[in-house]
Design a protein around this motif. Structure first.
Motif, PDB file in Angstrom:
ATOM      1  N   THR A 189       0.833  -1.208   0.000  1.00  0.00           N
ATOM      2  CA  THR A 189       0.000   0.000   0.000  1.00  0.00           C
ATOM      3  C   THR A 189       0.863   1.252   0.000  1.00  0.00           C
ATOM      4  O   THR A 189       0.621   2.196  -0.765  1.00  0.00           O
ATOM      5  CB  THR A 189      -0.940   0.010   1.224  1.00  0.00           C
ATOM      6  OG1 THR A 189      -1.810  -1.127   1.169  1.00  0.00           O
ATOM      7  CG2 THR A 189      -1.782   1.287   1.249  1.00  0.00           C
ATOM      8  N   CYS A 207      -4.152   0.300  -8.994  1.00  0.00           N
ATOM      9  CA  CYS A 207      -4.770  -0.985  -8.658  1.00  0.00           C
ATOM     10  C   CYS A 207      -4.552  -2.018  -9.764  1.00  0.00           C
ATOM     11  O   CYS A 207      -4.510  -3.223  -9.500  1.00  0.00           O
ATOM     12  CB  CYS A 207      -6.262  -0.802  -8.415  1.00  0.00           C
ATOM     13  SG  CYS A 207      -6.667   0.194  -6.952  1.00  0.00           S
ATOM     14  N   ARG A 229     -15.064   0.070 -10.545  1.00  0.00           N
ATOM     15  CA  ARG A 229     -16.306  -0.599 -10.152  1.00  0.00           C
ATOM     16  C   ARG A 229     -17.423   0.058 -10.933  1.00  0.00           C
ATOM     17  O   ARG A 229     -17.621   1.266 -10.836  1.00  0.00           O
ATOM     18  CB  ARG A 229     -16.566  -0.487  -8.644  1.00  0.00           C
ATOM     19  CG  ARG A 229     -17.879  -1.143  -8.212  1.00  0.00           C
ATOM     20  CD  ARG A 229     -18.024  -1.205  -6.708  1.00  0.00           C
ATOM     21  NE  ARG A 229     -17.168  -2.215  -6.134  1.00  0.00           N
ATOM     22  CZ  ARG A 229     -17.465  -3.503  -6.063  1.00  0.00           C
ATOM     23  NH1 ARG A 229     -18.609  -3.967  -6.575  1.00  0.00           N
ATOM     24  NH2 ARG A 229     -16.636  -4.359  -5.501  1.00  0.00           N
ATOM     25  N   SER A 275      -2.039  -5.941  -4.431  1.00  0.00           N
ATOM     26  CA  SER A 275      -2.544  -7.084  -3.666  1.00  0.00           C
ATOM     27  C   SER A 275      -1.468  -8.113  -3.353  1.00  0.00           C
ATOM     28  O   SER A 275      -1.574  -8.856  -2.373  1.00  0.00           O
ATOM     29  CB  SER A 275      -3.684  -7.765  -4.428  1.00  0.00           C
ATOM     30  OG  SER A 275      -3.198  -8.375  -5.619  1.00  0.00           O
ATOM     31  N   ILE A 281      -7.410  -5.540  -6.195  1.00  0.00           N
ATOM     32  CA  ILE A 281      -8.010  -4.711  -5.140  1.00  0.00           C
ATOM     33  C   ILE A 281      -8.633  -3.492  -5.817  1.00  0.00           C
ATOM     34  O   ILE A 281      -8.005  -2.844  -6.647  1.00  0.00           O
ATOM     35  CB  ILE A 281      -6.959  -4.277  -4.104  1.00  0.00           C
ATOM     36  CG1 ILE A 281      -6.487  -5.501  -3.306  1.00  0.00           C
ATOM     37  CG2 ILE A 281      -7.521  -3.203  -3.160  1.00  0.00           C
ATOM     38  CD1 ILE A 281      -5.400  -5.194  -2.302  1.00  0.00           C
ATOM     39  N   GLU A 282      -9.871  -3.176  -5.481  1.00  0.00           N
ATOM     40  CA  GLU A 282     -10.576  -2.098  -6.169  1.00  0.00           C
ATOM     41  C   GLU A 282     -10.163  -0.717  -5.645  1.00  0.00           C
ATOM     42  O   GLU A 282      -9.662  -0.583  -4.517  1.00  0.00           O
ATOM     43  CB  GLU A 282     -12.080  -2.276  -6.028  1.00  0.00           C
ATOM     44  CG  GLU A 282     -12.618  -2.092  -4.619  1.00  0.00           C
ATOM     45  CD  GLU A 282     -14.134  -2.010  -4.611  1.00  0.00           C
ATOM     46  OE1 GLU A 282     -14.665  -1.078  -5.251  1.00  0.00           O
ATOM     47  OE2 GLU A 282     -14.768  -2.870  -3.970  1.00  0.00           O
ATOM     48  N   ARG A 284     -11.845   1.800  -4.487  1.00  0.00           N
ATOM     49  CA  ARG A 284     -12.484   2.260  -3.260  1.00  0.00           C
ATOM     50  C   ARG A 284     -11.725   1.787  -2.025  1.00  0.00           C
ATOM     51  O   ARG A 284     -11.566   2.528  -1.050  1.00  0.00           O
ATOM     52  CB  ARG A 284     -13.939   1.760  -3.219  1.00  0.00           C
ATOM     53  CG  ARG A 284     -14.743   2.277  -2.049  1.00  0.00           C
ATOM     54  CD  ARG A 284     -16.226   2.022  -2.266  1.00  0.00           C
ATOM     55  NE  ARG A 284     -16.504   0.616  -2.580  1.00  0.00           N
ATOM     56  CZ  ARG A 284     -17.728   0.165  -2.904  1.00  0.00           C
ATOM     57  NH1 ARG A 284     -18.743   1.003  -2.974  1.00  0.00           N
ATOM     58  NH2 ARG A 284     -17.908  -1.113  -3.165  1.00  0.00           N
ATOM     59  N   THR A 285     -11.226   0.546  -2.053  1.00  0.00           N
ATOM     60  CA  THR A 285     -10.443   0.015  -0.928  1.00  0.00           C
ATOM     61  C   THR A 285      -9.140   0.787  -0.777  1.00  0.00           C
ATOM     62  O   THR A 285      -8.719   1.120   0.334  1.00  0.00           O
ATOM     63  CB  THR A 285     -10.143  -1.480  -1.157  1.00  0.00           C
ATOM     64  OG1 THR A 285     -11.372  -2.206  -1.242  1.00  0.00           O
ATOM     65  CG2 THR A 285      -9.301  -2.044  -0.020  1.00  0.00           C
ATOM     66  N   MET A 286      -8.493   1.092  -1.906  1.00  0.00           N
ATOM     67  CA  MET A 286      -7.251   1.859  -1.869  1.00  0.00           C
ATOM     68  C   MET A 286      -7.483   3.255  -1.302  1.00  0.00           C
ATOM     69  O   MET A 286      -6.662   3.769  -0.514  1.00  0.00           O
ATOM     70  CB  MET A 286      -6.665   1.956  -3.285  1.00  0.00           C
ATOM     71  CG  MET A 286      -5.313   2.640  -3.348  1.00  0.00           C
ATOM     72  SD  MET A 286      -4.081   1.736  -2.381  1.00  0.00           S
ATOM     73  CE  MET A 286      -2.695   2.858  -2.456  1.00  0.00           C
ATOM     74  N   GLN A 287      -8.578   3.869  -1.664  1.00  0.00           N
ATOM     75  CA  GLN A 287      -8.896   5.199  -1.150  1.00  0.00           C
ATOM     76  C   GLN A 287      -9.113   5.170   0.359  1.00  0.00           C
ATOM     77  O   GLN A 287      -8.673   6.075   1.077  1.00  0.00           O
ATOM     78  CB  GLN A 287     -10.128   5.745  -1.881  1.00  0.00           C
ATOM     79  CG  GLN A 287      -9.855   6.101  -3.335  1.00  0.00           C
ATOM     80  CD  GLN A 287     -11.109   6.287  -4.149  1.00  0.00           C
ATOM     81  OE1 GLN A 287     -12.195   5.869  -3.743  1.00  0.00           O
ATOM     82  NE2 GLN A 287     -10.984   6.913  -5.312  1.00  0.00           N
ATOM     83  N   HIS A 288      -9.787   4.128   0.843  1.00  0.00           N
ATOM     84  CA  HIS A 288      -9.997   3.985   2.289  1.00  0.00           C
ATOM     85  C   HIS A 288      -8.661   3.813   3.025  1.00  0.00           C
ATOM     86  O   HIS A 288      -8.443   4.381   4.106  1.00  0.00           O
ATOM     87  CB  HIS A 288     -10.902   2.794   2.579  1.00  0.00           C
ATOM     88  CG  HIS A 288     -12.337   3.007   2.185  1.00  0.00           C
ATOM     89  ND1 HIS A 288     -12.945   4.239   2.239  1.00  0.00           N
ATOM     90  CD2 HIS A 288     -13.287   2.130   1.738  1.00  0.00           C
ATOM     91  CE1 HIS A 288     -14.205   4.135   1.849  1.00  0.00           C
ATOM     92  NE2 HIS A 288     -14.430   2.865   1.519  1.00  0.00           N
ATOM     93  N   ARG A 289      -7.778   3.013   2.444  1.00  0.00           N
ATOM     94  CA  ARG A 289      -6.454   2.807   3.057  1.00  0.00           C
ATOM     95  C   ARG A 289      -5.679   4.124   3.116  1.00  0.00           C
ATOM     96  O   ARG A 289      -5.014   4.419   4.118  1.00  0.00           O
ATOM     97  CB  ARG A 289      -5.658   1.775   2.253  1.00  0.00           C
ATOM     98  CG  ARG A 289      -6.189   0.363   2.348  1.00  0.00           C
ATOM     99  CD  ARG A 289      -5.291  -0.595   1.553  1.00  0.00           C
ATOM    100  NE  ARG A 289      -5.776  -1.970   1.573  1.00  0.00           N
ATOM    101  CZ  ARG A 289      -5.151  -2.986   0.996  1.00  0.00           C
ATOM    102  NH1 ARG A 289      -4.006  -2.766   0.338  1.00  0.00           N
ATOM    103  NH2 ARG A 289      -5.654  -4.210   1.050  1.00  0.00           N
TER     104      ARG A 289
END
Length: 360
Positions: A189, A207, A229, A275, A281-282, A284-289
């Motif tokens: 990450t 991603c 997505r 990943s 990994i999408e 949205r998950t990267m943005q949250h991280r």
């Protein structure tokens, strides 16, 4: 005597025939009607008022906006990316069809569209987003005119004025704080955040980056895919596809300090860098991280895309020529690079103004 381009000719039965356009058929080819006469002059005289009127537009009959949208979407699906089609479909289903779907197309007016725009703006949608919705409606109207010969009722619809807002990016000091935090936590990450900050990758491109896309000998990597997505069949799904545009497929040299970290974390060629395996990994998950890392580092909350803006701004400050920077970012024109991705801080403005000397 008939002249070339007049569409007047003598038939085998001795009569003269003249053709004039009335619209287009389902395949987009021009449709014609004919007039007849005993002489060339008679036919030419009959054609003059008909050609002066231009196309005789067809009546839309009982076709509703919803019917035409379904037809247009089916046609456009054949020539656009799945993500683009999904975007059109979402805007139609969420905003356009609930408002106009059941209305006969010939009853649609410019005034109705302007009222629709006003309601959407008052409802909190941005001028840019509302403008995008209206562009979809106008595209359908152009299709109806081109294919069916209907009058383009929405040609004069005015798009809302878009006011560009300055995107918030991390200051040079805050960027250093972020980099120090990432150095203490060397993982996939952290690596991908650094790649965006120092090469300008979009979150979907980060991603979609695989280890096999990186040339460790020549110290460069190639952007070949992006992850999104998209909405489909009442739900959503992750799509791994080609980058945003033709110019987004690009090869980028890698700074030396990043190569060290890349070699340290190097995985199998088929694995995604983020990943570490063949599963994507999408965004949205990267943005949250990214948001979580900013919070842990004590930094203000900014969007992941701000890293791309910071990269562009830093490159200009370092003296990059705009053409080179534009190609690294994958833009089709340097105007996009300058207008959207280059930000000037007050410190930079003071530095530039300090270069001005009195001419005496």
């Amino acid at each position: 005597m008939a002249r070339k381009g007049e569409n007047i000719y003598k038939r085998k039965d001795g009569r003269w025939e003249g053709r004039y356009p009335i619209g287009h058929n389902a395949r987009g080819k021009t449709k014609y009607r004919s007039v007849y006469g005993k002489t060339y002059a008679e036919v030419r005289e009959k054609l003059l008022p008909l050609k002066a009127k231009g196309y005789t537009y067809q009546e839309s009959g009982r076709l509703t906006v919803g019917m035409l949208f379904e037809e247009w979407l089916s046609a456009v699906q054949l020539r656009v990316k799945p993500s683009t089609y999904a975007n059109y479909r979402m805007k139609a289903d969420k905003h356009i069809l609930p408002e106009f779907g059941g209305i006969r197309y010939d009853k649609l007016t410019v005034q109705m569209l302007h009222a629709f725009i006003e309601r959407k703006l008052q409802g909190g949608l941005s001028a840019k987003y509302v403008s995008d919705i209206v562009v979809v409606i106008k595209s359908m109207a152009k299709y109806a005119s081109r294919v069916h010969g209907f009058r383009n009722l929405l040609r004069d619809v005015m798009l809302p004025k878009i006011t560009e807002t300055e995107r918030k990016i991390l200051s040079p000091k805050e960027q250093k704080t972020l980099c120090r935090h990432l150095q203490k936590h060397e993982n996939s990450t952290s690596l991908c955040i650094l790649l965006s900050l120092y090469t300008g990758l979009r979150v979907g491109e980060v991603c979609g980056l695989r280890w096999g896309d990186i040339d460790f000998t020549k110290r460069r990597f190639t952007v070949r895919r992006t992850v999104q997505r998209i909405r489909c069949d009442g739900g959503t799904r992750i799509l791994v596809g080609s980058p945003k545009s033709r110019t987004s497929v690009r090869t980028i040299p890698i700074p030396a300090f990043l190569m060290e970290l890349l070699r340290k974390l190097h995985g199998n060629d088929d694995a995604y860098v983020l990943s570490g395996n063949v599963h994507v990994i999408e965004p949205r998950t990267m943005q949250h991280r990214f948001k979580a890392i900013l919070k842990k580092a004590g930094l203000p909350s900014v969007g992941f895309h701000s890293l791309r803006h910071a990269f562009a701004t830093n490159c200009v400050a370092l003296g990059f020529d705009v053409k080179t920077l534009s190609e690294i970012l994958g833009h089709a024109s340097v105007e996009t690079t300058l207008n959207r991705y280059v930000h000037s801080s007050m410190e930079r403005k003071v530095q530039c103004m300090g270069l001005i000397k009195f001419a005496a």
